[in-house]
Design a protein around this motif. Structure first.
Motif, PDB file in Angstrom:
ATOM      1  N   MET A 106      37.245  22.468  40.810  1.00  0.00           N
ATOM      2  CA  MET A 106      37.694  23.843  41.103  1.00  0.00           C
ATOM      3  C   MET A 106      38.020  23.981  42.586  1.00  0.00           C
ATOM      4  SD  MET A 106      37.647  25.734  38.339  1.00  0.00           S
ATOM      5  CE  MET A 106      37.356  27.425  38.821  1.00  0.00           C
ATOM      6  N   GLY A 107      39.081  24.709  42.887  1.00  0.00           N
ATOM      7  CA  GLY A 107      39.496  24.868  44.266  1.00  0.00           C
ATOM      8  C   GLY A 107      38.880  26.078  44.933  1.00  0.00           C
ATOM      9  N   ASP A 108      37.543  26.086  45.034  1.00  0.00           N
ATOM     10  CA  ASP A 108      36.867  27.234  45.636  1.00  0.00           C
ATOM     11  C   ASP A 108      37.121  27.303  47.140  1.00  0.00           C
ATOM     12  OD1 ASP A 108      35.898  27.835  43.162  1.00  0.00           O
ATOM     13  OD2 ASP A 108      33.888  27.036  43.507  1.00  0.00           O
ATOM     14  N   VAL A 109      37.207  28.530  47.629  1.00  0.00           N
ATOM     15  CA  VAL A 109      37.526  28.782  49.040  1.00  0.00           C
ATOM     16  C   VAL A 109      36.414  29.620  49.665  1.00  0.00           C
ATOM     17  CG1 VAL A 109      39.183  29.818  50.648  1.00  0.00           C
ATOM     18  CG2 VAL A 109      39.997  28.733  48.533  1.00  0.00           C
ATOM     19  N   ILE A 110      36.035  29.270  50.889  1.00  0.00           N
ATOM     20  CA  ILE A 110      35.100  30.076  51.679  1.00  0.00           C
ATOM     21  C   ILE A 110      35.851  30.609  52.892  1.00  0.00           C
ATOM     22  CG2 ILE A 110      33.091  29.997  53.205  1.00  0.00           C
ATOM     23  CD1 ILE A 110      31.778  28.051  51.328  1.00  0.00           C
ATOM     24  N   ALA A 145      34.858  37.009  45.419  1.00  0.00           N
ATOM     25  CA  ALA A 145      33.946  36.796  44.296  1.00  0.00           C
ATOM     26  C   ALA A 145      32.513  37.142  44.676  1.00  0.00           C
ATOM     27  CB  ALA A 145      34.027  35.348  43.824  1.00  0.00           C
ATOM     28  N   LYS A 146      32.150  36.814  45.922  1.00  0.00           N
ATOM     29  CA  LYS A 146      30.837  37.168  46.442  1.00  0.00           C
ATOM     30  C   LYS A 146      30.858  37.072  47.959  1.00  0.00           C
ATOM     31  CE  LYS A 146      28.802  32.533  46.002  1.00  0.00           C
ATOM     32  NZ  LYS A 146      27.719  31.715  45.410  1.00  0.00           N
ATOM     33  N   SER A 188      35.069  33.197  48.264  1.00  0.00           N
ATOM     34  CA  SER A 188      33.867  33.862  48.754  1.00  0.00           C
ATOM     35  C   SER A 188      33.985  34.058  50.256  1.00  0.00           C
ATOM     36  CB  SER A 188      32.617  33.031  48.440  1.00  0.00           C
ATOM     37  OG  SER A 188      32.482  32.819  47.058  1.00  0.00           O
ATOM     38  N   ALA A 189      33.287  35.066  50.769  1.00  0.00           N
ATOM     39  CA  ALA A 189      33.258  35.321  52.204  1.00  0.00           C
ATOM     40  C   ALA A 189      31.865  35.006  52.729  1.00  0.00           C
ATOM     41  CB  ALA A 189      33.609  36.777  52.494  1.00  0.00           C
ATOM     42  N   VAL A 190      31.793  34.507  53.949  1.00  0.00           N
ATOM     43  CA  VAL A 190      30.498  34.218  54.559  1.00  0.00           C
ATOM     44  C   VAL A 190      30.377  34.989  55.868  1.00  0.00           C
ATOM     45  CG1 VAL A 190      31.357  32.116  55.690  1.00  0.00           C
ATOM     46  CG2 VAL A 190      28.911  32.421  55.346  1.00  0.00           C
ATOM     47  N   VAL A 191      29.245  35.657  56.034  1.00  0.00           N
ATOM     48  CA  VAL A 191      28.999  36.497  57.199  1.00  0.00           C
ATOM     49  C   VAL A 191      27.707  36.050  57.863  1.00  0.00           C
ATOM     50  CG1 VAL A 191      28.765  38.862  58.051  1.00  0.00           C
ATOM     51  CG2 VAL A 191      30.030  38.425  55.942  1.00  0.00           C
ATOM     52  N   ALA A 192      27.713  35.965  59.177  1.00  0.00           N
ATOM     53  CA  ALA A 192      26.504  35.629  59.922  1.00  0.00           C
ATOM     54  C   ALA A 192      26.455  36.478  61.179  1.00  0.00           C
ATOM     55  CB  ALA A 192      26.493  34.140  60.285  1.00  0.00           C
ATOM     56  N   GLY A 193      25.252  36.678  61.705  1.00  0.00           N
ATOM     57  CA  GLY A 193      25.132  37.354  62.984  1.00  0.00           C
ATOM     58  C   GLY A 193      24.616  38.769  62.905  1.00  0.00           C
ATOM     59  N   GLU A 194      24.510  39.384  64.060  1.00  0.00           N
ATOM     60  CA  GLU A 194      23.995  40.738  64.180  1.00  0.00           C
ATOM     61  C   GLU A 194      24.907  41.723  63.440  1.00  0.00           C
ATOM     62  OE1 GLU A 194      21.690  42.718  67.891  1.00  0.00           O
ATOM     63  OE2 GLU A 194      23.796  42.234  68.236  1.00  0.00           O
ATOM     64  N   GLY A 195      24.316  42.589  62.631  1.00  0.00           N
ATOM     65  CA  GLY A 195      25.114  43.550  61.876  1.00  0.00           C
ATOM     66  C   GLY A 195      25.721  42.971  60.617  1.00  0.00           C
ATOM     67  N   PRO A 237      29.101  40.949  44.578  1.00  0.00           N
ATOM     68  CA  PRO A 237      27.673  40.813  44.871  1.00  0.00           C
ATOM     69  C   PRO A 237      27.447  40.165  46.228  1.00  0.00           C
ATOM     70  CG  PRO A 237      28.373  39.126  43.320  1.00  0.00           C
ATOM     71  CD  PRO A 237      29.545  40.050  43.489  1.00  0.00           C
ATOM     72  N   ILE A 238      26.304  40.450  46.826  1.00  0.00           N
ATOM     73  CA  ILE A 238      25.943  39.882  48.124  1.00  0.00           C
ATOM     74  C   ILE A 238      24.766  38.932  47.929  1.00  0.00           C
ATOM     75  CG2 ILE A 238      25.064  40.386  50.440  1.00  0.00           C
ATOM     76  CD1 ILE A 238      26.532  43.067  50.271  1.00  0.00           C
ATOM     77  N   GLU A 239      24.946  37.711  48.403  1.00  0.00           N
ATOM     78  CA  GLU A 239      23.917  36.676  48.262  1.00  0.00           C
ATOM     79  C   GLU A 239      23.392  36.297  49.647  1.00  0.00           C
ATOM     80  OE1 GLU A 239      23.843  31.930  47.131  1.00  0.00           O
ATOM     81  OE2 GLU A 239      25.212  33.247  46.040  1.00  0.00           O
ATOM     82  N   ARG A 240      22.089  36.283  49.785  1.00  0.00           N
ATOM     83  CA  ARG A 240      21.484  35.912  51.074  1.00  0.00           C
ATOM     84  C   ARG A 240      21.045  34.448  51.036  1.00  0.00           C
ATOM     85  NH1 ARG A 240      20.835  40.471  53.844  1.00  0.00           N
ATOM     86  NH2 ARG A 240      20.953  42.412  52.656  1.00  0.00           N
TER      87      ARG A 240
END
Length: 323
Positions: free
Chosen positions: A1-5, A59-60, A38-45, A169-172
């Motif tokens: 599968m060609g998943d993208v981040i 997707a998440k 999927s999107a990835v978020v890091a950091g303050e806020g 959905p948000i995954e930690r």
């Protein structure tokens, strides 16, 4: 599968329009590769940003949790992202080619020992990419072969993602960092505050070149026009190299790439590296006393005149129209 981040750039609990452009490119690529985005978020806020990003069709949203990721540092972010990519099995990692994206993504590619395509402007149906070369004079079709592909997207090449019907959905995820590999330390962030729009976000950009002759003329001649138009101010590399204005205002191949609805070039000859950074603007207006200046070749409207006479007249005319 060609998943993208897609790596989400943000500051102060907000993300710029360029982040939505990266998400839209990621969604397009995932659709063509039969995967998910999927999107990835890091950091303050990160929590605030994740909740907002979740509205834009991904997707998440993955929130990377680690105290040392509170402030962006390239080595920590690259290390954490590399571990995440390996654990998810994503095919492509994507970010917009902002200053941060250009800082982070090559490090990630080196850490994973995988190929990278910079500043792509289109995604072909077969999953290959189109990117400009030689200041945009050549468009190359690039195929990346490897277990993971790293890509940065030119911020003017794709539309911004639009809100979707469903919220993702948000995954930690607890980020993994090896202290031995961290060489950078956050000291302070000194932000230059301005009432003007951000250069890469503005609907109107007014840029000055070497023809303004001094930094004082940027303030006394160009700034009144910028403020009267409610525009962001930019500059050519020649003006930056001459010390007229700081380099965060530079528009061009080695500066910021912009595509506003209106771009006004004042005293800019139109060197090829500058044109590479603004030629996608919807409407281009050029003011230059040299009728042979290359800038006129891309301008929709051109005024051959002395800018020191023409610009103040424009300011006065706009004041009359407004008042």
């Amino acid at each position: 599968m060609g998943d993208v981040i897609v790596f989400v750039e943000h500051r102060g609990g907000h993300f710029p329009k360029t982040t939505l452009i990266g998400i839209n490119a990621g969604l397009e690529l995932a659709a063509k590769r039969g995967g998910s985005c999927s999107a990835v978020v890091a950091g303050e806020g990160a929590d605030t940003v994740a909740a907002e990003v979740a509205k834009y069709g991904v997707a998440k949203v993955i929130v990377l949790e680690e105290p040392r990721l509170a402030h962006y540092l390239a080595d920590a972010a690259a290390q954490a992202l590399a571990v995440l990519v390996k654990s998810t099995g994503a095919e492509t990692v994507l970010a917009t080619a902002t200053a941060l994206g250009k800082d982070l993504m090559p490090r990630l590619a080196a850490r994973l020992n995988v190929p990278m395509a910079s500043e792509i402007i289109a995604i072909n149906d077969d999953g290959t990419f189109v990117r400009p070369m030689y200041a945009g004079n050549v468009l190359a079709t690039v195929e990346l072969e490897g277990p993971v592909r790293i890509v940065t997207v030119r911020g003017t090449a794709f539309d911004a993602a639009k809100p979707a019907a469903a919220v993702a959905p948000i995954e930690r995820v607890a980020a993994t960092l090896d202290p031995a590999g961290l060489k950078m330390e956050f000291v302070a962030f000194n932000e230059i505050k301005s009432d003007r729009p951000e250069l890469t976000e503005a609907r109107i950009v007014v840029s000055g070149g070497r023809g303004l002759k001094s930094g004082e003329n940027f303030k006394s001649v160009l700034e009144p026009l910028v403020d009267e138009m409610g525009a962001a101010m930019g500059a050519s590399r020649a003006a930056v190299d001459a010390g007229f204005v700081p380099n965060d205002l530079q528009v061009g191949q080695t500066g910021k790439v912009v595509a506003p609805e209106l771009y006004v070039a004042v005293g800019i000859s139109g060197a090829i590296q500058h044109l590479a950074g603004m030629k996608d603007s919807k409407t281009i207006v050029a003011i230059n006393k040299d009728e042979e200046a290359p800038i006129f070749s891309v301008a929709d409207f051109g005024l051959v005149a002395d800018l020191f006479k023409a610009v103040p007249e424009m300011v006065e005319a706009m004041k009359k129209v407004k008042h």
